[in-house]
Design a protein around this motif. Structure first.
Motif, mmCIF file in Angstrom:
data_model
loop_
_atom_site.group_PDB
_atom_site.id
_atom_site.type_symbol
_atom_site.label_atom_id
_atom_site.label_comp_id
_atom_site.label_asym_id
_atom_site.label_seq_id
_atom_site.Cartn_x
_atom_site.Cartn_y
_atom_site.Cartn_z
ATOM 1 N N GLU A 24 -66.572 23.032 4.043
ATOM 2 C CA GLU A 24 -67.685 22.676 3.158
ATOM 3 C C GLU A 24 -67.515 23.432 1.850
ATOM 4 O OE1 GLU A 24 -69.898 20.454 3.921
ATOM 5 O OE2 GLU A 24 -69.307 20.219 6.022
ATOM 6 N N ARG A 25 -67.710 22.733 0.729
ATOM 7 C CA ARG A 25 -67.572 23.394 -0.561
ATOM 8 C C ARG A 25 -68.495 22.774 -1.588
ATOM 9 N NH1 ARG A 25 -61.982 21.005 -1.748
ATOM 10 N NH2 ARG A 25 -61.195 22.989 -1.018
ATOM 11 N N ILE A 26 -68.710 23.525 -2.669
ATOM 12 C CA ILE A 26 -69.528 23.069 -3.793
ATOM 13 C C ILE A 26 -68.718 23.093 -5.088
ATOM 14 C CG2 ILE A 26 -71.541 23.668 -5.222
ATOM 15 C CD1 ILE A 26 -72.929 24.556 -2.638
ATOM 16 N N ALA A 43 -74.305 17.345 0.550
ATOM 17 C CA ALA A 43 -75.640 17.027 1.063
ATOM 18 C C ALA A 43 -76.188 18.134 1.951
ATOM 19 C CB ALA A 43 -75.590 15.716 1.838
ATOM 20 N N GLN A 44 -75.319 18.851 2.649
ATOM 21 C CA GLN A 44 -75.788 19.882 3.562
ATOM 22 C C GLN A 44 -76.130 21.181 2.841
ATOM 23 O OE1 GLN A 44 -73.192 20.530 6.899
ATOM 24 N NE2 GLN A 44 -74.718 21.704 8.014
ATOM 25 N N VAL A 60 -67.768 30.836 -4.146
ATOM 26 C CA VAL A 60 -68.872 31.792 -4.017
ATOM 27 C C VAL A 60 -70.218 31.092 -3.865
ATOM 28 C CG1 VAL A 60 -69.247 32.072 -6.518
ATOM 29 C CG2 VAL A 60 -69.818 33.946 -4.955
ATOM 30 N N VAL A 61 -70.378 29.934 -4.490
ATOM 31 C CA VAL A 61 -71.641 29.209 -4.394
ATOM 32 C C VAL A 61 -71.813 28.611 -2.997
ATOM 33 C CG1 VAL A 61 -73.015 27.319 -5.322
ATOM 34 C CG2 VAL A 61 -71.660 28.741 -6.870
ATOM 35 N N ALA A 62 -70.737 28.068 -2.445
ATOM 36 C CA ALA A 62 -70.811 27.539 -1.082
ATOM 37 C C ALA A 62 -71.098 28.651 -0.083
ATOM 38 C CB ALA A 62 -69.507 26.826 -0.727
ATOM 39 N N CYS A 63 -70.509 29.822 -0.308
ATOM 40 C CA CYS A 63 -70.764 30.955 0.589
ATOM 41 C C CYS A 63 -72.228 31.383 0.514
ATOM 42 C CB CYS A 63 -69.848 32.124 0.230
ATOM 43 S SG CYS A 63 -68.105 31.840 0.611
ATOM 44 N N LEU A 64 -72.780 31.402 -0.685
ATOM 45 C CA LEU A 64 -74.190 31.737 -0.865
ATOM 46 C C LEU A 64 -75.079 30.724 -0.134
ATOM 47 C CD1 LEU A 64 -76.478 33.353 -2.424
ATOM 48 C CD2 LEU A 64 -76.219 31.606 -4.213
ATOM 49 N N ALA A 65 -74.806 29.437 -0.351
ATOM 50 C CA ALA A 65 -75.627 28.382 0.253
ATOM 51 C C ALA A 65 -75.512 28.399 1.774
ATOM 52 C CB ALA A 65 -75.198 27.027 -0.299
ATOM 53 N N ALA A 66 -74.294 28.540 2.287
ATOM 54 C CA ALA A 66 -74.095 28.537 3.736
ATOM 55 C C ALA A 66 -74.787 29.730 4.386
ATOM 56 C CB ALA A 66 -72.603 28.548 4.054
#
Length: 368
Positions: free
Chosen positions: A19-21, A32-33, A237-243
């Motif tokens: 998963e990535r942003i 979406a997730q 870093v944004v995907a890590c924050l969101a996850a």
């Protein structure tokens, strides 16, 4: 999230299964997730994440230099893993408690470590590291995977007390084969403990590649324990924050543990006692250089990354490295025999005998 079932090895396309942003070229990708968890993210917050990662990299480089110069006994570099550590740590609430391994310099930075805290343990000084009660972070753990059991025990206490906290534990891909980690997940699932397991898959458990350890994504192991998991691009870093926000929300709401696999890469050695040139090739290293987490965020920010911001970040990073070095060189090392002080409240003949033997051993060096 359903675990991937396609066998994987360390291939160039490994990140495509995450998963990535932010794509490796810096372009924004809808997810979406994860998108619902970053609705508040603006350019200012992105610049703060960039600052954190740049300062962390400078601190990390200084730690390596201090070890090479004989000021530290060891250092565990985190170059390349800045997004995994900064992104997840910035999602934590102040009351959450972290149980790290030995490489979480970035988590220490976010939790408010003083500059001497980074080097005290690696220098072998009295006090070991930092005050866990102040940082809300347990001491660095050298024993592979042991901290996961500590985190679950703490999380079971959180549930018993009805506290608004989450325990978070970090570990590497190598630790996932340890019995401690698997036992921790059994207890966490059975008791619905509010704990988040964060696996930083940096592809190398010292000299063993992750593809040799597991032919399937490590995130796929957690659902076997009844724990939901997510496999995330650990250089985003944004995907890590969101996850991490997703995982913390899951654990904090009483639903039990959650598991993140952050797919990243250790650019340097396992520790400064290691030579990665003996077991990995330059082609692989170069491929991951092109996925640098700091460069990726800079590409996303574009014009938002002003020269004033860059200059400010550089000054802060240089100051952090300078002050960390000064703190390290200014430490006063206790006499070697002081290791016996305070072991027992009363005199102890066995300890006195050991002290005399150690004193004789130290004296032998002076005679030589």
């Amino acid at each position: 999230m359903s675990p991937h079932t396609t066998p994987i090895v360390d291939t160039e396309n490994d990140l495509e299964l995450t998963e990535r942003i932010i794509a490796p070229d810096g372009s924004r990708q809808p997810n979406a997730q994860l998108d619902p968890y970053i609705q508040d993210l603006d350019a200012g917050m992105l610049r703060d994440l960039h600052r954190d990662m740049c300062v962390l990299r400078r601190i990390d480089n200084e730690g390596v230099a201090l070890q090479r110069q004989g000021q530290l006994g060891l250092w565990a570099p985190c170059n390349g893993q800045e997004a995994s550590q900064i992104g997840t740590a910035r999602a934590l609430a102040a009351q959450d408690f972290v149980f790290p391994s030995y490489r979480e310099t970035g988590v220490m930075h976010v939790r408010g470590a003083q500059l001497g805290d980074y080097v005290r343990m690696w220098r072998g000084e009295e006090g070991a590291a930092y005050d866990p009660a102040v940082l809300r972070m347990a001491p660095l753990q050298i024993i592979i995977g042991a901290q996961t059991l500590h985190a679950v025990g703490y999380a079971m206490g959180i549930r018993h007390d009805g506290a608004d906290e989450v325990a978070v534990t970090y570990f590497g891909d190598g630790a996932t084969s340890q019995g401690d980690v698997n036992e921790a997940m059994v207890f966490a699932s059975s008791y619905r403990a509010p704990v988040v397991f964060v696996c930083q898959n940096n592809h190398w458990a010292i000299s063993e590649p992750v593809g040799l350890q597991s032919q399937y994504p490590l995130a796929g192991r957690a659902p076997g324990f009844g724990i939901p998991s997510m496999r995330v691009d650990g250089n985003d870093v944004v995907a890590c924050l969101a996850a991490m926000r997703w995982a913390l929300d899951h654990a904090r709401s009483g639903k039990g543990p959650a598991y993140l696999e952050l797919v990243t890469y250790r650019m340097g050695p396992h520790t400064t006692a290691d030579d990665p040139r003996r077991y990995r090739d330059e082609t692989e290293l170069e491929r991951w250089r092109r996925r640098d987490p700091i460069a990726r965020l800079e590409a996303l920010l574009g014009a938002e990354l002003t020269e004033e911001h860059r200059a400010s970040v550089q000054a802060e990073a240089d100051a952090a490295a300078r002050d960390m070095r000064a703190a390290c060189l200014g430490m006063t090392t206790r006499p070697a025999l002081a290791v016996f002080d305070g072991v027992y409240a009363e005199p102890h003949t066995g300890l006195e005998r050991q002290r005399d033997e150690y004193a004789a051993y130290l004296a032998s060096f002076e005679e030589a």
